[in-house]
Design a protein around this motif. Structure first.
Motif, short mmCIF file in Angstrom:
data_model
loop_
_atom_site.label_atom_id
_atom_site.label_comp_id
_atom_site.label_asym_id
_atom_site.label_seq_id
_atom_site.Cartn_x
_atom_site.Cartn_y
_atom_site.Cartn_z
N UNK A 179 46.71 6.23 5.06
CA UNK A 179 46.68 5.25 6.15
C UNK A 179 47.83 5.38 7.13
N UNK A 180 48.99 5.83 6.64
CA UNK A 180 50.15 5.92 7.53
C UNK A 180 50.01 7.05 8.56
N UNK A 181 49.04 7.95 8.36
CA UNK A 181 48.81 9.05 9.31
C UNK A 181 47.54 8.83 10.15
N UNK A 182 46.84 7.75 9.89
CA UNK A 182 45.60 7.45 10.61
C UNK A 182 45.91 6.98 12.04
N UNK A 183 44.89 6.97 12.93
CA UNK A 183 43.48 7.29 12.69
C UNK A 183 43.20 8.78 12.75
N UNK A 184 42.11 9.18 12.08
CA UNK A 184 41.70 10.58 12.04
C UNK A 184 40.39 10.78 12.81
N UNK A 185 40.28 11.95 13.42
CA UNK A 185 39.04 12.32 14.11
C UNK A 185 38.10 13.10 13.20
N UNK A 186 38.67 13.72 12.19
CA UNK A 186 37.89 14.48 11.21
C UNK A 186 38.52 14.30 9.83
N UNK A 187 37.66 14.13 8.81
CA UNK A 187 38.11 14.14 7.42
C UNK A 187 37.24 15.15 6.68
N UNK A 188 37.88 16.05 5.94
CA UNK A 188 37.16 17.04 5.14
C UNK A 188 37.68 16.99 3.71
N UNK A 189 36.77 16.91 2.76
CA UNK A 189 37.14 16.93 1.35
C UNK A 189 36.81 18.29 0.76
N UNK A 190 37.73 18.81 -0.02
CA UNK A 190 37.51 20.10 -0.68
C UNK A 190 37.44 19.91 -2.19
N UNK A 191 36.90 18.75 -2.59
CA UNK A 191 36.71 18.43 -4.00
C UNK A 191 35.45 17.57 -4.10
N UNK A 192 34.76 17.63 -5.23
CA UNK A 192 33.49 16.92 -5.38
C UNK A 192 33.72 15.43 -5.57
N UNK A 193 32.82 14.64 -5.00
CA UNK A 193 32.92 13.18 -5.03
C UNK A 193 31.59 12.57 -5.42
#
Length: 324
Positions: A179-193
């Motif tokens: 949250x301290x680095x937000x807001x984000x324009x893109x989020x990418x996960x490289x782990x399964x959820x």
């Protein structure tokens, strides 16, 4: 850009160029050729100073500092094969890996990064993916990568520095975002959820895109009005689960499901999406009745009241809650 001898670096340059040609031949980045240049420039071998290759006698460790020149050559050539590389094991369990480069390329293209975008990566891994993003976006403090394991985040930071990249590397619970680095324009996960955490949506700017591996598929969501919605890409994707969010598979009776369906990757995908909602036999009947749907027919909606997965149409007859 590293402490390896000139022969090793020469081998790395040639192997990297061959990898780029291989991915190029698949047409992966035809729509976004900027990624070709990133893969051509970012030295993957600096992010995998050692890795493990499965063999008949268990895992073989390949190491860039081996005193044996032939072993060093195997290491550097293997670092540029289009395969995932196991980088951290604990009691035989895979904790971290470097993903298959062609899959990484497909994901980065699907992420749709534009100049000036602020990007959050969930799962720092070796740091290689963060380096590709940093190469694409420049030195403007636009890339953040997070990992819950201090060992992993610290080694990613070292690898990135050795390759000349300095994105923000954070040690923390990726499920909570950063949250301290937000807001984000893109989020990418490289782990399964098992699903997309609400916190990610809340940390996104209007029109942001989220790409996450869910149930052996790649889910692409667009954020609008504090909610997110999108569909799965057609291709399969297998990743190490995000620690703390792995869904426990019930050891239920698969009676009534033909053996061929149990081995079918698309049915496995559907069965995982409906786990806890439909039993195996009921899931099989729906899957057959709906024409054995592929991943691209499924979508997900993330709202303030929960997360829903649906087939074909979110207002259609097949929609159910997706547990997170």
């Amino acid at each position: 850009m590293g402490a390896y001898d000139s022969r090793t670096e020469g081998l790395a340059d040639a192997a990297r160029a061959a990898l780029v040609r291989e991915i190029d031949a698949e047409g992966v980045w035809a729509a976004q050729p900027v990624w070709r240049e990133a893969f051509a420039q970012v030295p993957r071998h600096l992010f995998v100073p050692s890795y493990y290759v499965a063999g008949a006698r268990g895992y073989e460790r390949r190491w860039g500092e081996s005193p044996d020149p032939a072993a060093r050559e195997r290491w550097v050539r293997g670092a540029y094969e289009d395969v995932p590389l196991a980088t951290r094991l604990r009691d035989g369990e895979l904790l971290s890996s470097s993903s298959q480069p062609s899959l990484m390329a497909r994901m980065l293209v699907a992420l749709g990064v534009a100049d000036g975008d602020r990007v959050l990566e969930i799962g720092a891994g070796t740091g290689y993916n963060a380096a590709l993003l940093a190469h694409r976006l420049g030195d403007g403090d636009l890339v953040t990568t997070v990992d819950v394991e201090p060992e992993i985040s610290e080694s990613a930071r070292r690898h990135l520095a050795a390759a000349g990249y300095r994105p923000a590397v954070v040690t923390g619970d990726g499920a909570r975002g950063v949250p301290e680095r937000a807001p984000f324009d893109r989020i990418i996960a490289t782990c399964a959820l098992p699903g997309v955490p609400r916190s990610w949506v809340e940390q996104c700017a209007q029109g942001a895109r989220i790409l996450a591996p869910v149930a052996t598929g790649l889910l692409v969501l667009t954020v609008r009005g504090g909610c997110a919605e999108g569909r799965f890409l057609p291709s399969a994707a297998f990743f190490v689960p995000l620690r703390g969010m792995a869904r426990t598979r019930a050891a239920g009776d698969a009676g009534g499901v033909p053996p061929g369906a149990l081995e079918d990757e698309l049915f496995q995908f559907f069965a995982e999406l409906t786990q806890g909602v439909l039993g195996p036999r009921a899931a099989y009947e729906v899957w057959e009745r709906e024409g054995r749907p592929g991943r691209e027919r499924f979508g997900v909606s993330v709202g303030k009241d929960g997360e829903w997965v649906w087939l074909d149409d979110r207002e259609g007859p097949f929609a159910w809650p997706l547990p997170v």
